[in-house]
Design an enzyme around this catalytic site. Structure first.
Site, PDB file in Angstrom:
ATOM      1  N   GLY A  97     -25.946   2.304   2.840  1.00 33.79           N
ATOM      2  CA  GLY A  97     -25.230   3.001   1.769  1.00 33.79           C
ATOM      3  C   GLY A  97     -25.902   2.686   0.453  1.00 33.79           C
ATOM      4  O   GLY A  97     -26.370   1.559   0.240  1.00 33.79           O
ATOM      5  N   GLY A 125     -24.361   3.641  -2.575  1.00 34.20           N
ATOM      6  CA  GLY A 125     -23.316   4.041  -3.518  1.00 34.20           C
ATOM      7  C   GLY A 125     -23.111   3.007  -4.610  1.00 34.20           C
ATOM      8  O   GLY A 125     -24.018   2.220  -4.919  1.00 34.20           O
ATOM      9  N   LYS A 133       0.863  -1.181   0.000  1.00 32.77           N
ATOM     10  CA  LYS A 133       0.000   0.000   0.000  1.00 32.77           C
ATOM     11  C   LYS A 133       0.896   1.226   0.000  1.00 32.77           C
ATOM     12  O   LYS A 133       2.058   1.155   0.441  1.00 32.77           O
ATOM     13  CB  LYS A 133      -0.864  -0.005   1.276  1.00 32.77           C
ATOM     14  N   VAL A 147     -21.216   0.151  -4.951  1.00 30.65           N
ATOM     15  CA  VAL A 147     -21.316  -1.285  -4.651  1.00 30.65           C
ATOM     16  C   VAL A 147     -22.769  -1.647  -4.349  1.00 30.65           C
ATOM     17  O   VAL A 147     -23.307  -2.631  -4.868  1.00 30.65           O
ATOM     18  CB  VAL A 147     -20.388  -1.675  -3.468  1.00 30.65           C
ATOM     19  N   ALA A 148     -23.413  -0.836  -3.515  1.00 38.21           N
ATOM     20  CA  ALA A 148     -24.797  -1.119  -3.112  1.00 38.21           C
ATOM     21  C   ALA A 148     -25.719  -1.169  -4.321  1.00 38.21           C
ATOM     22  O   ALA A 148     -26.608  -2.025  -4.415  1.00 38.21           O
ATOM     23  CB  ALA A 148     -25.279  -0.050  -2.139  1.00 38.21           C
TER      24      ALA A 148
HETATM   25  P1  NAD Z   1     -19.506   4.977  -2.536  1.00 42.73           P
HETATM   26  O1  NAD Z   1     -18.837   6.209  -2.063  1.00 42.73           O
HETATM   27  O2  NAD Z   1     -19.967   4.915  -3.956  1.00 42.73           O
HETATM   28  O3  NAD Z   1     -20.777   4.649  -1.631  1.00 42.73           O
HETATM   29  C1  NAD Z   1     -20.807   4.794  -0.247  1.00 42.73           C
HETATM   30  C2  NAD Z   1     -22.163   5.373   0.112  1.00 42.73           C
HETATM   31  O4  NAD Z   1     -22.303   5.354   1.527  1.00 42.73           O
HETATM   32  C3  NAD Z   1     -22.351   6.823  -0.330  1.00 42.73           C
HETATM   33  O5  NAD Z   1     -23.496   6.946  -1.111  1.00 42.73           O
HETATM   34  C4  NAD Z   1     -22.484   7.580   0.985  1.00 42.73           C
HETATM   35  O6  NAD Z   1     -23.339   8.692   0.909  1.00 42.73           O
HETATM   36  C5  NAD Z   1     -23.043   6.496   1.885  1.00 42.73           C
HETATM   37  N1  NAD Z   1     -22.917   6.774   3.316  1.00 42.73           N
HETATM   38  C6  NAD Z   1     -21.946   7.433   3.970  1.00 42.73           C
HETATM   39  N2  NAD Z   1     -22.222   7.480   5.285  1.00 42.73           N
HETATM   40  C7  NAD Z   1     -23.398   6.832   5.474  1.00 42.73           C
HETATM   41  C8  NAD Z   1     -24.195   6.526   6.600  1.00 42.73           C
HETATM   42  N3  NAD Z   1     -23.863   6.936   7.823  1.00 42.73           N
HETATM   43  N4  NAD Z   1     -25.339   5.837   6.423  1.00 42.73           N
HETATM   44  C9  NAD Z   1     -25.716   5.441   5.195  1.00 42.73           C
HETATM   45  N5  NAD Z   1     -24.993   5.688   4.083  1.00 42.73           N
HETATM   46  C10 NAD Z   1     -23.844   6.376   4.218  1.00 42.73           C
HETATM   47  O7  NAD Z   1     -18.504   3.776  -2.204  1.00 42.73           O
HETATM   48  P2  NAD Z   1     -18.497   2.312  -2.806  1.00 42.73           P
HETATM   49  O8  NAD Z   1     -17.471   2.256  -3.886  1.00 42.73           O
HETATM   50  O9  NAD Z   1     -19.873   1.859  -3.047  1.00 42.73           O
HETATM   51  O10 NAD Z   1     -17.868   1.513  -1.582  1.00 42.73           O
HETATM   52  C11 NAD Z   1     -18.649   1.199  -0.438  1.00 42.73           C
HETATM   53  C12 NAD Z   1     -17.788   0.520   0.600  1.00 42.73           C
HETATM   54  O11 NAD Z   1     -17.208  -0.660   0.046  1.00 42.73           O
HETATM   55  C13 NAD Z   1     -16.597   1.349   1.104  1.00 42.73           C
HETATM   56  O12 NAD Z   1     -16.358   1.017   2.440  1.00 42.73           O
HETATM   57  C14 NAD Z   1     -15.452   0.860   0.232  1.00 42.73           C
HETATM   58  O13 NAD Z   1     -14.201   1.063   0.866  1.00 42.73           O
HETATM   59  C15 NAD Z   1     -15.778  -0.606   0.138  1.00 42.73           C
HETATM   60  N6  NAD Z   1     -15.220  -1.270  -1.028  1.00 42.73           N
HETATM   61  C16 NAD Z   1     -15.549  -0.856  -2.273  1.00 42.73           C
HETATM   62  C17 NAD Z   1     -15.035  -1.517  -3.373  1.00 42.73           C
HETATM   63  C18 NAD Z   1     -15.409  -1.096  -4.757  1.00 42.73           C
HETATM   64  O14 NAD Z   1     -15.170  -1.868  -5.691  1.00 42.73           O
HETATM   65  N7  NAD Z   1     -16.003   0.067  -4.956  1.00 42.73           N
HETATM   66  C19 NAD Z   1     -14.170  -2.607  -3.206  1.00 42.73           C
HETATM   67  C20 NAD Z   1     -13.859  -3.046  -1.908  1.00 42.73           C
HETATM   68  C21 NAD Z   1     -14.398  -2.358  -0.823  1.00 42.73           C
END
Ligand code: NAD
Length: 371
Positions: free
Chosen positions: A180, A182, A80, A184-185
């Site tokens: 969330g 975002g 990292k 992934v969701a």
């Molecule tokens: P993202 O930023 O697109 O989505 C995260 C969402 O969480 C946002 O919409 C944000 O508004 C929401 N959020 C923040 N605080 C909140 C709360 N208190 N209650 C409800 N919602 C809240 O991120 P992502 O890419 O979807 O990633 C989500 C998680 O998965 C992160 O922890 C990230 O580190 C992890 N992750 C992502 C990937 C990837 O491929 N994107 C891979 C491994 C791990």
């Protein structure tokens, strides 16, 4: 703790301090373990208060990558990088290109990617100085957004948990609370909707929730009430540290399976509490490894179909973790660590045996000239 003590504590192989006054670069690259292959891990840009804080973070994160790659069955080690600075103010082309020179200097022992505070555009500057970078845009032959593959891995991992607890892996009619809305969701909810699961979703931004509700028929819930909803499965896809002393007593969930990193506030303590409460926890770094699987595919020429097929193996990994946890009566978190460590140990042995063989055969033709 002294700097060398910190580095030696978890057996890091190499730590590189990168500095350039001209462009204001202060960065640290940590290579934790390359037994399985080159150390891959993103570059985080953050307003660390001190170099000590940055060092601790990069050591912790790089070690985590070793375990993640190993559990995912990848031929990659853990590394990292962190750049000390404000991602909203301090980003320049020069900064990332200088950083790229340091990555290049490691000659492939470390391969970087985007992470919190850095994006595809930054990595394209890094790529001008080194080929040891992944996570670049699809347009440049990279893997682009990892979220679809991450979400697919979370989905199959969730099914493996359902198989264990409900006797079959169908999610039809299961109530699933997604924290969330975002990237992934969004993809996860598409899979869940196709299986006719009952989805409850929340976010701090209403428009994000609305997009998922409109696309999947999910029900919107208050983001402050998510921990107490009556649902079978909790899928954290937002923040870390959300499984803690305050939230666990509210849980009615039977399974925790989501994409967020570092879900347990205290890895050991809260994994133990979940085990005692009979809540099946899919270790975050095992179930969300689809993102890493996705970028690792760039080495072969990116192909999303292949990445998705590889992410499907997360189903078996989660099953293996559950089996180890039951057999040894340990938490799923510890079981995942054992799985990762066992694989590193056995592959290292294979490598040692092979290198011994080639050294030996190399010497067979030699003649001693001095007695
Ligand atoms: P993202 O930023 O697109 O989505 C995260 C969402 O969480 C946002 O919409 C944000 O508004 C929401 N959020 C923040 N605080 C909140 C709360 N208190 N209650 C409800 N919602 C809240 O991120 P992502 O890419 O979807 O990633 C989500 C998680 O998965 C992160 O922890 C990230 O580190 C992890 N992750 C992502 C990937 C990837 O491929 N994107 C891979 C491994 C791990």
């Amino acid at each position: 703790m002294d700097t060398f003590e910190l580095i030696e504590k978890n057996d890091h192989e190499q730590v590189v301090f990168c500095s350039n006054k001209l462009v204001g670069l202060q960065a640290i690259i940590a290579i934790h373990d390359t037994s399985l292959g080159p150390a891959l891990g993103g570059t985080r840009m953050w307003t660390y208060k001190s170099s000590d804080e940055a060092l601790k973070d990069v050591l912790r994160l790089s070690r985590g990558m070793t375990y993640k790659a190993s559990v995912a069955g990848l031929n990659l080690g853990g590394g990292k990088a962190v750049i000390i600075g404000d991602p909203n103010k301090d980003k320049t082309e020069d900064l990332f290109r200088f950083f790229g020179r340091f990555v290049e200097g490691l000659a492939g022992r470390y391969i970087t990617a985007e992470d919190v505070g850095t994006d595809v555009e930054d990595m394209e500057f890094v790529r001008m100085e080194t080929k040891y970078v992944t996570g670049i845009s699809r347009a440049l032959g990279g893997s682009g957004d990892p979220s679809p593959v991450t979400a697919y891995g979370v989905y199959v991992g969730m099914k493996a948990c359902a198989q264990e607890l409900f006797g079959n892996d169908s999610l039809e009619g299961k109530k699933i609370a997604v924290q969330g809305a975002g990237s992934v969701a969004r993809y996860l909810c598409d899979h869940l909707a196709k299986e006719n699961a009952e989805i409850l979703v929340c976010d701090i931004y209403e428009d994000k929730v609305k997009a998922i509700v409109d696309a999947t028929g999910a029900k919107a819930i208050d983001h402050e009430k998510i921990y107490e909803v009556d649902a079978d499965i909790f899928a954290p896809c937002a923040l870390g540290g959300i499984v803690n002393d305050d939230t666990i007593p509210k849980f009615k969930f039977k399974i925790i399976a989501g994409g967020a990193n570092n879900q347990l506030l205290d890895e050991h303590k809260h994994a133990e509490v979940l085990l005692k409460e009979g809540i099946l926890y899919a270790p975050d770094y095992a179930i969300n490894a689809g993102g890493l699987i996705n970028v690792s595919n760039e080495f072969e020429g990116y192909n999303q179909e292949r990445a998705l097929r590889q992410a499907e193996t997360i189903y078996q990994r989660i099953q293996q973790i559950i089996t180890i946890s039951k057999e040894r009566n340990i938490t799923t978190h510890d079981a995942a660590s054992r799985l990762a460590e066992d694989r590193i140990r056995s592959i290292s042995q294979v490598k040692q045996i092979y290198s011994g063989v080639s050294n030996f055969s190399g010497r067979l033709g030699e003649t001693a000239t001095r007695r």
